[in-house]
Design a protein around this motif. Structure first.
Motif, PDB file in Angstrom:
ATOM      1  N   SER A  81       0.827  -1.210   0.000  1.00 34.70           N
ATOM      2  CA  SER A  81       0.000   0.000   0.000  1.00 34.70           C
ATOM      3  C   SER A  81       0.859   1.257   0.000  1.00 34.70           C
ATOM      4  O   SER A  81       0.609   2.200  -0.768  1.00 34.70           O
ATOM      5  N   HIS A  82       1.886   1.296   0.829  1.00 40.77           N
ATOM      6  CA  HIS A  82       2.712   2.500   0.894  1.00 40.77           C
ATOM      7  C   HIS A  82       3.555   2.681  -0.365  1.00 40.77           C
ATOM      8  O   HIS A  82       3.831   3.822  -0.762  1.00 40.77           O
ATOM      9  N   LYS A  83       3.953   1.598  -0.989  1.00 41.45           N
ATOM     10  CA  LYS A  83       4.645   1.733  -2.273  1.00 41.45           C
ATOM     11  C   LYS A  83       3.739   2.423  -3.284  1.00 41.45           C
ATOM     12  O   LYS A  83       4.179   3.299  -4.042  1.00 41.45           O
ATOM     13  N   LEU A  84       2.466   2.029  -3.297  1.00 45.20           N
ATOM     14  CA  LEU A  84       1.505   2.655  -4.202  1.00 45.20           C
ATOM     15  C   LEU A  84       1.284   4.117  -3.833  1.00 45.20           C
ATOM     16  O   LEU A  84       1.305   5.003  -4.703  1.00 45.20           O
ATOM     17  N   PHE A  85       1.065   4.386  -2.544  1.00 47.25           N
ATOM     18  CA  PHE A  85       0.830   5.770  -2.112  1.00 47.25           C
ATOM     19  C   PHE A  85       2.007   6.668  -2.494  1.00 47.25           C
ATOM     20  O   PHE A  85       1.823   7.780  -3.014  1.00 47.25           O
ATOM     21  N   ARG A  86       3.215   6.185  -2.234  1.00 43.95           N
ATOM     22  CA  ARG A  86       4.404   6.995  -2.515  1.00 43.95           C
ATOM     23  C   ARG A  86       4.605   7.189  -4.016  1.00 43.95           C
ATOM     24  O   ARG A  86       5.098   8.239  -4.449  1.00 43.95           O
ATOM     25  N   GLN A  87       4.226   6.198  -4.792  1.00 43.61           N
ATOM     26  CA  GLN A  87       4.307   6.346  -6.244  1.00 43.61           C
ATOM     27  C   GLN A  87       3.392   7.476  -6.716  1.00 43.61           C
ATOM     28  O   GLN A  87       3.771   8.295  -7.565  1.00 43.61           O
ATOM     29  N   VAL A  88       2.190   7.525  -6.141  1.00 44.34           N
ATOM     30  CA  VAL A  88       1.255   8.597  -6.485  1.00 44.34           C
ATOM     31  C   VAL A  88       1.810   9.947  -6.030  1.00 44.34           C
ATOM     32  O   VAL A  88       1.807  10.925  -6.791  1.00 44.34           O
ATOM     33  N   VAL A  89       2.285  10.003  -4.793  1.00 37.13           N
ATOM     34  CA  VAL A  89       2.818  11.258  -4.251  1.00 37.13           C
ATOM     35  C   VAL A  89       3.989  11.759  -5.092  1.00 37.13           C
ATOM     36  O   VAL A  89       4.050  12.938  -5.480  1.00 37.13           O
ATOM     37  N   ASP A  90       4.925  10.867  -5.394  1.00 37.12           N
ATOM     38  CA  ASP A  90       6.124  11.275  -6.127  1.00 37.12           C
ATOM     39  C   ASP A  90       5.818  11.657  -7.570  1.00 37.12           C
ATOM     40  O   ASP A  90       6.617  12.350  -8.210  1.00 37.12           O
ATOM     41  N   GLY A  91       4.662  11.227  -8.075  1.00 36.75           N
ATOM     42  CA  GLY A  91       4.263  11.626  -9.413  1.00 36.75           C
ATOM     43  C   GLY A  91       3.682  13.024  -9.470  1.00 36.75           C
ATOM     44  O   GLY A  91       3.477  13.570 -10.564  1.00 36.75           O
ATOM     45  N   VAL A  92       3.412  13.605  -8.295  1.00 32.22           N
ATOM     46  CA  VAL A  92       2.777  14.925  -8.241  1.00 32.22           C
ATOM     47  C   VAL A  92       3.648  15.958  -7.532  1.00 32.22           C
ATOM     48  O   VAL A  92       3.775  17.096  -7.987  1.00 32.22           O
ATOM     49  N   LEU A  93       4.254  15.570  -6.412  1.00 32.11           N
ATOM     50  CA  LEU A  93       4.970  16.525  -5.566  1.00 32.11           C
ATOM     51  C   LEU A  93       6.478  16.306  -5.624  1.00 32.11           C
ATOM     52  O   LEU A  93       6.950  15.176  -5.779  1.00 32.11           O
ATOM     53  N   ALA A  94       7.210  17.381  -5.462  1.00 32.79           N
ATOM     54  CA  ALA A  94       8.662  17.294  -5.317  1.00 32.79           C
ATOM     55  C   ALA A  94       8.987  16.908  -3.874  1.00 32.79           C
ATOM     56  O   ALA A  94       8.256  17.285  -2.950  1.00 32.79           O
ATOM     57  N   PRO A  95      10.060  16.155  -3.649  1.00 34.26           N
ATOM     58  CA  PRO A  95      10.391  15.699  -2.288  1.00 34.26           C
ATOM     59  C   PRO A  95      10.495  16.831  -1.268  1.00 34.26           C
ATOM     60  O   PRO A  95      10.153  16.641  -0.097  1.00 34.26           O
ATOM     61  N   GLU A  96      10.960  17.991  -1.703  1.00 35.71           N
ATOM     62  CA  GLU A  96      11.122  19.096  -0.759  1.00 35.71           C
ATOM     63  C   GLU A  96       9.798  19.762  -0.390  1.00 35.71           C
ATOM     64  O   GLU A  96       9.760  20.621   0.499  1.00 35.71           O
ATOM     65  N   ASP A  97       8.709  19.358  -1.049  1.00 34.27           N
ATOM     66  CA  ASP A  97       7.412  19.989  -0.788  1.00 34.27           C
ATOM     67  C   ASP A  97       6.634  19.334   0.345  1.00 34.27           C
ATOM     68  O   ASP A  97       5.710  19.948   0.883  1.00 34.27           O
ATOM     69  N   TYR A  98       6.958  18.087   0.700  1.00 32.43           N
ATOM     70  CA  TYR A  98       6.078  17.364   1.619  1.00 32.43           C
ATOM     71  C   TYR A  98       6.856  16.564   2.661  1.00 32.43           C
ATOM     72  O   TYR A  98       8.037  16.279   2.508  1.00 32.43           O
ATOM     73  N   HIS A  99       6.120  16.208   3.704  1.00 32.02           N
ATOM     74  CA  HIS A  99       6.636  15.336   4.763  1.00 32.02           C
ATOM     75  C   HIS A  99       5.556  14.316   5.080  1.00 32.02           C
ATOM     76  O   HIS A  99       4.397  14.678   5.293  1.00 32.02           O
ATOM     77  N   ILE A 100       5.925  13.039   5.092  1.00 30.46           N
ATOM     78  CA  ILE A 100       4.963  11.972   5.373  1.00 30.46           C
ATOM     79  C   ILE A 100       4.972  11.640   6.860  1.00 30.46           C
ATOM     80  O   ILE A 100       6.033  11.501   7.475  1.00 30.46           O
TER      81      ILE A 100
END
Length: 236
Positions: free
Chosen positions: A70-89
């Motif tokens: 599940s988290h692999k999928l979630f992170r794939q979606v997140v990384d397809g939209v946001l830059a790493p410096e924009d967010y914190h999980i």
């Protein structure tokens, strides 16, 4: 019984993952002292770096969380939209409230538990009470750390987040939307609200991230307003 750094953990059930591998399910972790000690370390001592967006994702049975399907999928979606410096999980749920970069810290990598399989109403009430307390503490600690917050959750985790956000007066966007949950709800399933990996939920998650990305890049410093129908922003 399984020996850990704290009191022995009791194996209450053995389940299989989708590959047929056995997973031992322990008794509820949220009662255990080591989880409260780890939570207090996060609240009292751990520095959380400022980010535009705080993303709250539910914990997973497989550890570390980032390696769960599940988290692999979630992170794939997140990384397809946001830059790493924009967010914190931030991972939350039966583990408490955990910055994702601490997923390897004891005890977060050393337990398996599934609240959905526990039908004891006392245990479920206790989870809600404890998780609301832990979410409130984290939201207060990071009141000025994030400009926007998005929680992707259903079921008991969602209820806890709603109460914590209302109690602190800190706005948290909730996805999937209520109409989408109602649409995918199946009363005949063991988990009627389904899985956050379902396509309808994932599509809304991606769309919500795209809205937040647009706000961040536009320099918006306010909490989301004018959300689509059913998209909840919890505030006092």
């Amino acid at each position: 019984m399984v020996q850990g750094a704290g009191a022995p953990r009791r194996v209450v059930e053995i389940v299989q993952d989708r590959h047929g591998n056995p997973i031992e399910i322990f008794d509820p972790p949220f009662y255990r002292r080591e989880f409260e000690d780890a939570y207090r370390f996060i609240i009292d001592s751990y520095p959380v770096a400022p980010r535009d967006i705080g993303l709250f994702l539910p914990c997973a049975v497989r550890k570390p969380y980032s390696r769960s399907p599940s988290h692999k999928l979630f992170r794939q979606v997140v990384d397809g939209v946001l830059a790493p410096e924009d967010y914190h999980i931030v991972v939350f749920g039966t583990c408490g409230t955990v910055p994702a970069e601490l997923e390897g810290m004891y005890p977060y990598r050393n337990y398996h538990y599934m609240l959905g399989r526990n039908k004891d109403e006392r245990v479920r009430r206790d989870f809600h009470r404890i998780e609301v307390y832990r979410l409130k503490g984290y939201l207060e600690k990071t009141r000025d750390t994030y400009r926007h917050r998005l929680a992707y959750c259903i079921g008991p985790f969602r209820k806890a987040m709603v109460e914590a956000a209302e109690a602190t007066g800190i706005a948290v966007d909730l996805l999937p939307s209520d109409p989408m949950i109602e649409r995918l709800y199946d009363i005949d399933c063991p988990f009627p609200e389904g899985s956050l990996s379902m396509q309808g939920y994932i599509d809304e998650f991606r769309e919500g991230l795209e809205r937040l990305a647009g706000m961040v890049h536009a320099g918006d410093t306010t909490a989301p307003e004018g959300c689509p129908e059913g998209h909840r922003s919890v505030r006092a």
